[in-house]
Design an enzyme around this catalytic site. Structure first.
Site, mmCIF file in Angstrom:
data_model
loop_
_atom_site.group_PDB
_atom_site.id
_atom_site.type_symbol
_atom_site.label_atom_id
_atom_site.label_comp_id
_atom_site.label_asym_id
_atom_site.label_seq_id
_atom_site.Cartn_x
_atom_site.Cartn_y
_atom_site.Cartn_z
ATOM 1 C CG HIS A 282 -2.055 -1.057 1.054
ATOM 2 N ND1 HIS A 282 -3.101 -1.235 0.190
ATOM 3 C CD2 HIS A 282 -2.150 -2.261 1.764
ATOM 4 C CE1 HIS A 282 -3.775 -2.167 0.389
ATOM 5 N NE2 HIS A 282 -3.352 -2.892 1.187
ATOM 6 C CG ASP A 344 -2.863 -4.474 5.178
ATOM 7 O OD1 ASP A 344 -1.964 -3.606 5.377
ATOM 8 O OD2 ASP A 344 -3.927 -4.370 4.603
ATOM 9 C CD GLU A 345 -5.535 -5.889 1.525
ATOM 10 O OE1 GLU A 345 -6.557 -6.453 1.484
ATOM 11 O OE2 GLU A 345 -5.471 -4.852 1.245
ATOM 12 C CB CYS A 346 2.733 -6.858 1.097
ATOM 13 S SG CYS A 346 4.480 -6.417 0.449
#
EC number: 3.2.1.52
Length: 550
Positions: A282, A344-346
Site C-alpha cells: 500500500h 497487510d496485502e503486500c
C-alpha cells in the site's frame, strides 16, 4: 396443590411482563452505553443549578482536565457557571482519586439528592465517570447554547464500573477519502462519549499520503493528491475499459501543527491516537513521490481506483533509512506506545522479479518472499523498539515468522488472533465479519454504496472477542477489539457518521461490559434514549434499529 400450580402458571405471564416492564423503565431512566458493571437504582434526583459546586480532593492537573470537560459542558447548555471550591457539603459534585482501585479506568459514582461522589483510580477513570453523568443528564446538555426550559437532573444511583478490556478502539481511513481536522475532532468527541480509549488513524495508502513529513516534502506535494477518482464499484473484477472516473483532482493532508492539535485534543479526552504508516505494501503514494524506493524505480502514479497493487517498497537500505526518518517524525508527533506499520496485502510479484530482493533472500538465508516480508517487519520493529515504542500490524505479519514484540491486529477472521495469542503475543481482535463498518447494515434499496458484506448492529453486538479455543492463560493476550471504517465508498463526514453510528455503540458495549451483563433488547431500549442525544449532536446516524427498540 393442582389449584396452586394452575394459579401460579396463570400468574407467570404477568410476572414476566412486570419484569420486562421494570427492565425497560430502568433502561429508560439509566440509559448508559456501554452498560455499567453494576448499577443500583435509588429514588430521587440530583439537580444541577446555579449553586452547584465542584470539589477536587486531589491536586492533579489531569483530574482537573477530566472534570473541566463536565464544567464546560454544563456551563454552555445550562448557563450555570459551575465553580471549583475547596469544601462543600450539599449541592456538590466531588471527585477523589483512590489508589486502592485496581483498574486504571475504574470508577464509582454515588448519586444522592445532595451530593454526587465520584471516586476513580486515575483521571482517565474520572473522565469515564463524567461520560456516565453526561449520559444521565437530559440530551439537551449537548446543546452549545443555553436551554432554559429543561430541568437539569441526574437520577440517584450507585454505579460501580470498569472496562472489561484495556483496548477499546475505533479506526478511520483518511487516505481513500480525506476528512478535515474539525471532523477528526468531532469523531474523537463521539468516541469519548461512549468510553472508547483508542483512535486508530490510518494515514498512508496507495490513494494518498495524508501526513506532512518535513524531511520528505514530496510526500505531500506529490503523494497527497491523485488526478481523479474511480466512480462506483471498481475494486475487483471490473475490466479496465469499463471503469469510470470523475476526472476531478482529489487532495488533502494534515500539517504537523494540525496533527499536534488533534493529538492534544484527544489526550484531553483520554483517547490515545495510534498512527498507521503502511509498509511494505500500500505504498504507491510514497513511491510516486520517491520512485527510487520501489523495485522497478518507477515511474509510479498515486492510485485512482481501489484495490491492492503490485508496486511496494523494495527492502533496500535506502528504503529502510527513508522509513526510519519518516517514523522518527511520526513518533515525535504521536506519544502513543504503539505505532501501526500495516503489513497487510503486500503482493510479492515485484520482489520475485527483483535482483536486489532475490540477492537479499540468499544473503539472509531466507526461504522465500514471505520470510523477506518478515525480515522487513522485524527490521522496522527493531528501530521502533529502539525508540521505546512497539509495533502493531495486521495479521499478515504472522506470515514468515512474527516479529518478537509485535502486537497483532486480527482482521481476516479470528485465526490470526488465535495463532498470535498461542505464541504469547498481544492481540487486538477486529475480524471483518463483525468489526468492519464499511459493510452494508440494512437490506434496503436506499442504503448508500458500500464495499459489500452485511453487518447489522445486532451482529456487531453479538461479537465475543475471546475465542473459546484459547486456554485461560492464552486468553489474557486478547487485549481488546476495534471497529474499522475503510472509506473507498465513504466520501463525506455525514457518510462516515452513518456507517459508524450506532454500530460503534454496540462495539463499545462489547469491549466494556461483561458478557453476563450484555443483553441486546436492553441495549436497544438504552439506545432509544441515547438516540435523542445523537439528535442533539446532529449526528447522521443510521436509524434502522429505532423501530426495533419499541
Amino acid at each position: 396443590m393442582k389449584i396452586k400450580i394452575k394459579a401460579l402458571l396463570m400468574m407467570l405471564p404477568m410476572v414476566v411482563c412486570a419484569i420486562l416492564s421494570y427492565a425497560q423503565s430502568t433502561a429508560e431512566r439509566y440509559p448508559i452505553i456501554p452498560k455499567p458493571q453494576t448499577l443500583i437504582a435509588r429514588k430521587g434526583e440530583f439537580a444541577i443549578n446555579a449553586s452547584t459546586k465542584i470539589v477536587l480532593n486531589n491536586k492533579d492537573e489531569q483530574l482537573k482536565t477530566a472534570v473541566s470537560f463536565l464544567v464546560d459542558l454544563v456551563n454552555a447548555s445550562t448557563g450555570f457557571q459551575l465553580s471549583f471550591v475547596e469544601n462543600a457539603s450539599k449541592n456538590v459534585i466531588v471527585f477523589t482519586l483512590d489508589p486502592g482501585m485496581k483498574n486504571e479506568e475504574e470508577y464509582r459514582i454515588a448519586i444522592s439528592k445532595n451530593i454526587i461522589d465520584i471516586r476513580s483510580k486515575t483521571a482517565a477513570g474520572a473522565f469515564r465517570a463524567v461520560q456516565t453523568l453526561r449520559q444521565l443528564l437530559p440530551p439537551q446538555i449537548e446543546n452549545k447554547q443555553v436551554v432554559s426550559s429543561v430541568k437539569w437532573t441526574i437520577p440517584c444511583a450507585v454505579i460501580q464500573d470498569a472496562p472489561r478490556f484495556e483496548y477499546r478502539g475505533a479506526h478511520l481511513d483518511v487516505c481513500r477519502h480525506f476528512f478535515p481536522p474539525d471532523f477528526i475532532k468531532r469523531y474523537i468527541d463521539l468516541l469519548a462519549l461512549f468510553k472508547y480509549n483508542t483512535f486508530h488513524w490510518h494515514l498512508t495508502e496507495d490513494q494518498g499520503w495524508r501526513i506532512e513529513i518535513k524531511k520528505y516534502p514530496k510526500l505531500t506535494t506529490m503523494g497527497s493528491w491523485r488526478k481523479e477518482t474511480a466512480v462506483g464499484k471498481t475494486t475487483t473484477g471490473t475490466p479496465i475499459m469499463d471503469r469510470q472516473y470523475d476526472c476531478k483532482t482529489y487532495e488533502g493532508f494534515y500539517t504537523q501543527e494540525e496533527v499536534k492539535e488533534i493529538v492534544k485534543y484527544a489526550q484531553d479526552r483520554f483517547i490515545n491516537i495510534i498512527p498507521e504508516i503502511e509498509m511494505p505494501g500500500h505504498a504507491l503514494a510514497a513511491l510516486t513521490a520517491y520512485p527510487e524506493l520501489g523495485c522497478t524505480q518507477g515511474p509510479y502514479e498515486v492510485a485512482t481506483r481501489w484495490g491492492v497493487f503490485n508496486d511496494v517498497f523494495c527492502p533496500r537500505d535506502t528504503t529502510f533509512k527513508f522509513l526510519e526518518n519518516v517514523l522518527t517524525e511520526v513518533m515525535d508527533l504521536f506519544p502513543s506506545k504503539y505505532i501501526h506499520i500495516g503489513g497487510d496485502e503486500c503482493p510479492k510479484l515485484r520482489w520475485k522479479n527483483c535482483h536486489h530482493c532475490q540477492t537479499l533472500i540468499k544473503e539472509k538465508g531466507l526461504k522465500d518472499e514471505h520470510e523477506l516480508q518478515s525480515y522487513f517487519i522485524q527490521r522496522m520493529e527493531k528501530f521502533i523498539n529502539s525508540k521505546g515504542r512497539q509495533i502493531i500490524g495486521w495479521d499478515e505479519i504472522l506470515e514468515g515468522g512474527l516479529a518478537p514484540n509485535a502486537t497483532v491486529m486480527s482482521w481476516r477472521g479470528i485465526e490470526g488472533g488465535i495463532a498470535a495469542a498461542k505464541q504469547h503475543h498481544d492481540v487486538i481482535m477486529t475480524p471483518g465479519g463483525f468489526c468492519y463498518l464499511d459493510h452494508y447494515q440494512a437490506k434496503s434499496e436506499n442504503e448508500p454504496l458500500a464495499i459489500g458484506g452485511f453487518t447489522p448492529v445486532e451482529k456487531v453486538y453479538s461479537y465475543e472477542p475471546v475465542p473459546d479455543t484459547l486456554t485461560q492463560q492464552e486468553a489474557k493476550y486478547i487485549k481488546g477489539a476495534q471497529v474499522n471504517l475503510w472509506t473507498e465508498y465513504v466520501a463525506t463526514p455525514e457518510h462516515v457518521e452513518y456507517m459508524v453510528f450506532p454500530r460503534s455503540l454496540a462495539m463499545a458495549e462489547v469491549v466494556w461490559t461483561t458478557k453476563a451483563n450484555k443483553n441486546y433488547t436492553d441495549f436497544l431500549h438504552r439506545f432509544k434514549k441515547q438516540a435523542l442525544r445523537l439528535d442533539e449532536l446532529k449526528v447522521n446516524y443510521a436509524k434502522h434499529i429505532l423501530s426495533d427498540a419499541k
